[in-house]
Design a protein around this motif. Structure first.
Motif, PDB file in Angstrom:
ATOM      1  N   GLU A  63       0.848  -1.192   0.000  1.00 54.49           N
ATOM      2  CA  GLU A  63       0.000   0.000   0.000  1.00 54.49           C
ATOM      3  C   GLU A  63       0.887   1.247   0.000  1.00 54.49           C
ATOM      4  OE1 GLU A  63      -3.271   2.089   2.894  1.00 54.49           O
ATOM      5  OE2 GLU A  63      -3.118  -0.079   2.909  1.00 54.49           O
ATOM      6  N   PRO A  64       0.559   2.246  -0.824  1.00 51.26           N
ATOM      7  CA  PRO A  64       1.373   3.457  -0.846  1.00 51.26           C
ATOM      8  C   PRO A  64       1.225   4.236   0.463  1.00 51.26           C
ATOM      9  CG  PRO A  64      -0.583   3.735  -2.195  1.00 51.26           C
ATOM     10  CD  PRO A  64      -0.556   2.311  -1.755  1.00 51.26           C
ATOM     11  N   VAL A  65       2.233   5.030   0.748  1.00 58.26           N
ATOM     12  CA  VAL A  65       2.207   5.859   1.961  1.00 58.26           C
ATOM     13  C   VAL A  65       1.150   6.937   1.779  1.00 58.26           C
ATOM     14  CG1 VAL A  65       3.550   7.381   3.427  1.00 58.26           C
ATOM     15  CG2 VAL A  65       4.644   5.405   2.365  1.00 58.26           C
ATOM     16  N   LYS A  66       0.282   7.051   2.756  1.00 56.60           N
ATOM     17  CA  LYS A  66      -0.801   8.022   2.682  1.00 56.60           C
ATOM     18  C   LYS A  66      -0.652   9.060   3.774  1.00 56.60           C
ATOM     19  CE  LYS A  66      -4.147   4.835   0.732  1.00 56.60           C
ATOM     20  NZ  LYS A  66      -5.440   4.198   0.878  1.00 56.60           N
ATOM     21  N   HIS A  67      -1.445  10.063   3.644  1.00 62.99           N
ATOM     22  CA  HIS A  67      -1.482  11.117   4.658  1.00 62.99           C
ATOM     23  C   HIS A  67      -1.989  10.542   5.972  1.00 62.99           C
ATOM     24  CE1 HIS A  67      -2.269  14.964   6.535  1.00 62.99           C
ATOM     25  NE2 HIS A  67      -3.498  14.551   6.807  1.00 62.99           N
ATOM     26  N   SER A  68      -1.328  10.905   7.056  1.00 60.89           N
ATOM     27  CA  SER A  68      -1.814  10.461   8.365  1.00 60.89           C
ATOM     28  C   SER A  68      -2.330  11.668   9.135  1.00 60.89           C
ATOM     29  CB  SER A  68      -0.693   9.780   9.152  1.00 60.89           C
ATOM     30  OG  SER A  68       0.352  10.694   9.392  1.00 60.89           O
ATOM     31  N   LYS A  69      -3.398  11.461   9.854  1.00 63.47           N
ATOM     32  CA  LYS A  69      -4.001  12.560  10.600  1.00 63.47           C
ATOM     33  C   LYS A  69      -3.210  12.841  11.863  1.00 63.47           C
ATOM     34  CE  LYS A  69      -7.295   9.222  12.235  1.00 63.47           C
ATOM     35  NZ  LYS A  69      -8.647   8.806  12.132  1.00 63.47           N
ATOM     36  N   ALA A  70      -3.249  14.084  12.281  1.00 65.91           N
ATOM     37  CA  ALA A  70      -2.558  14.498  13.496  1.00 65.91           C
ATOM     38  C   ALA A  70      -3.494  14.306  14.681  1.00 65.91           C
ATOM     39  CB  ALA A  70      -2.127  15.961  13.384  1.00 65.91           C
ATOM     40  N   SER A  71      -3.235  13.315  15.497  1.00 69.22           N
ATOM     41  CA  SER A  71      -4.146  13.011  16.607  1.00 69.22           C
ATOM     42  C   SER A  71      -4.135  14.103  17.660  1.00 69.22           C
ATOM     43  CB  SER A  71      -3.784  11.664  17.226  1.00 69.22           C
ATOM     44  OG  SER A  71      -2.478  11.713  17.757  1.00 69.22           O
ATOM     45  N   GLY A  72      -3.029  14.780  17.855  1.00 66.60           N
ATOM     46  CA  GLY A  72      -2.956  15.850  18.839  1.00 66.60           C
ATOM     47  C   GLY A  72      -3.861  17.014  18.483  1.00 66.60           C
ATOM     48  N   ALA A  73      -3.945  17.325  17.202  1.00 62.27           N
ATOM     49  CA  ALA A  73      -4.804  18.414  16.758  1.00 62.27           C
ATOM     50  C   ALA A  73      -6.264  18.088  17.006  1.00 62.27           C
ATOM     51  CB  ALA A  73      -4.570  18.707  15.271  1.00 62.27           C
ATOM     52  N   GLY A  74      -6.642  16.851  16.797  1.00 56.98           N
ATOM     53  CA  GLY A  74      -8.032  16.448  17.003  1.00 56.98           C
ATOM     54  C   GLY A  74      -8.452  16.606  18.446  1.00 56.98           C
ATOM     55  N   SER A  75      -7.597  16.189  19.368  1.00 53.87           N
ATOM     56  CA  SER A  75      -7.969  16.307  20.779  1.00 53.87           C
ATOM     57  C   SER A  75      -8.030  17.763  21.207  1.00 53.87           C
ATOM     58  CB  SER A  75      -7.005  15.514  21.658  1.00 53.87           C
ATOM     59  OG  SER A  75      -5.694  16.038  21.544  1.00 53.87           O
ATOM     60  N   SER A  76      -7.169  18.617  20.629  1.00 59.00           N
ATOM     61  CA  SER A  76      -7.217  20.045  20.954  1.00 59.00           C
ATOM     62  C   SER A  76      -8.510  20.679  20.466  1.00 59.00           C
ATOM     63  CB  SER A  76      -6.030  20.779  20.318  1.00 59.00           C
ATOM     64  OG  SER A  76      -4.827  20.280  20.809  1.00 59.00           O
ATOM     65  N   ILE A  77      -8.891  20.366  19.245  1.00 60.11           N
ATOM     66  CA  ILE A  77     -10.119  20.918  18.679  1.00 60.11           C
ATOM     67  C   ILE A  77     -11.332  20.433  19.460  1.00 60.11           C
ATOM     68  CG2 ILE A  77     -11.620  20.941  16.645  1.00 60.11           C
ATOM     69  CD1 ILE A  77      -9.001  20.732  14.975  1.00 60.11           C
ATOM     70  N   ILE A  78     -11.359  19.156  19.767  1.00 58.58           N
ATOM     71  CA  ILE A  78     -12.476  18.596  20.535  1.00 58.58           C
ATOM     72  C   ILE A  78     -12.540  19.246  21.914  1.00 58.58           C
ATOM     73  CG2 ILE A  78     -13.345  16.506  21.660  1.00 58.58           C
ATOM     74  CD1 ILE A  78     -12.291  14.954  19.202  1.00 58.58           C
ATOM     75  N   GLY A  79     -11.390  19.440  22.555  1.00 57.03           N
ATOM     76  CA  GLY A  79     -11.358  20.086  23.860  1.00 57.03           C
ATOM     77  C   GLY A  79     -11.926  21.489  23.833  1.00 57.03           C
ATOM     78  N   ILE A  80     -11.570  22.241  22.796  1.00 59.19           N
ATOM     79  CA  ILE A  80     -12.088  23.617  22.672  1.00 59.19           C
ATOM     80  C   ILE A  80     -13.594  23.602  22.467  1.00 59.19           C
ATOM     81  CG2 ILE A  80     -12.100  25.641  21.169  1.00 59.19           C
ATOM     82  CD1 ILE A  80      -9.072  25.089  20.695  1.00 59.19           C
ATOM     83  N   LEU A  81     -14.091  22.706  21.614  1.00 58.84           N
ATOM     84  CA  LEU A  81     -15.519  22.655  21.357  1.00 58.84           C
ATOM     85  C   LEU A  81     -16.306  22.167  22.561  1.00 58.84           C
ATOM     86  CD1 LEU A  81     -15.595  21.330  17.699  1.00 58.84           C
ATOM     87  CD2 LEU A  81     -16.117  23.628  18.488  1.00 58.84           C
ATOM     88  N   GLU A  82     -15.714  21.317  23.382  1.00 56.01           N
ATOM     89  CA  GLU A  82     -16.426  20.830  24.562  1.00 56.01           C
ATOM     90  C   GLU A  82     -16.627  21.929  25.588  1.00 56.01           C
ATOM     91  OE1 GLU A  82     -15.381  16.104  24.693  1.00 56.01           O
ATOM     92  OE2 GLU A  82     -14.033  17.465  25.719  1.00 56.01           O
ATOM     93  N   VAL A  83     -15.780  22.934  25.594  1.00 56.27           N
ATOM     94  CA  VAL A  83     -15.946  24.056  26.523  1.00 56.27           C
ATOM     95  C   VAL A  83     -17.194  24.838  26.180  1.00 56.27           C
ATOM     96  CG1 VAL A  83     -14.920  26.249  27.271  1.00 56.27           C
ATOM     97  CG2 VAL A  83     -13.501  24.224  27.021  1.00 56.27           C
ATOM     98  N   VAL A  84     -17.510  24.912  24.881  1.00 57.87           N
ATOM     99  CA  VAL A  84     -18.702  25.642  24.431  1.00 57.87           C
ATOM    100  C   VAL A  84     -19.907  24.934  24.944  1.00 57.87           C
ATOM    101  CG1 VAL A  84     -20.014  26.373  22.431  1.00 57.87           C
ATOM    102  CG2 VAL A  84     -17.534  26.493  22.390  1.00 57.87           C
TER     103      VAL A  84
END
Length: 84
Positions: A63-84
């Motif tokens: 399988e070719p190398v694909k883009h991998s998601k940044a897990s740290g960014a996801g938790s930061s975004i989720i954390g900010i939205l949970e405050v709302v």
């Protein structure tokens, strides 16, 4: 004097009703965004699990190398939205 207070109360209530409807729409949007982000960052790895029953019969190229998601960014975004 009572009529003036009733008028102010009516105007205040109308403003509240309008603002409440807008805020509820916003909260529904944030809840939907949290659901989508949690699904994307949380269970995407489980979706990639493959069944190896046919592995012995079928040979595939690497399988070719694909883009991998940044897990740290996801938790930061989720954390900010949970405050709302």
């Amino acid at each position: 004097e009572q009529a003036q207070m009733d008028k102010i109360r009516y105007e205040t209530h109308e403003a509240y009703t309008t603002a409440k409807a807008d805020l509820e729409l916003g909260l529904n949007g944030v809840r939907k965004a949290l659901t989508v982000l949690r699904e994307y960052y949380g269970s995407a790895a489980a979706a990639l699990v493959q069944d190896d029953k046919m592995g012995a019969f079928m040979q595939q190229p690497a399988e070719p190398v694909k883009h991998s998601k940044a897990s740290g960014a996801g938790s930061s975004i989720i954390g900010i939205l949970e405050v709302v």
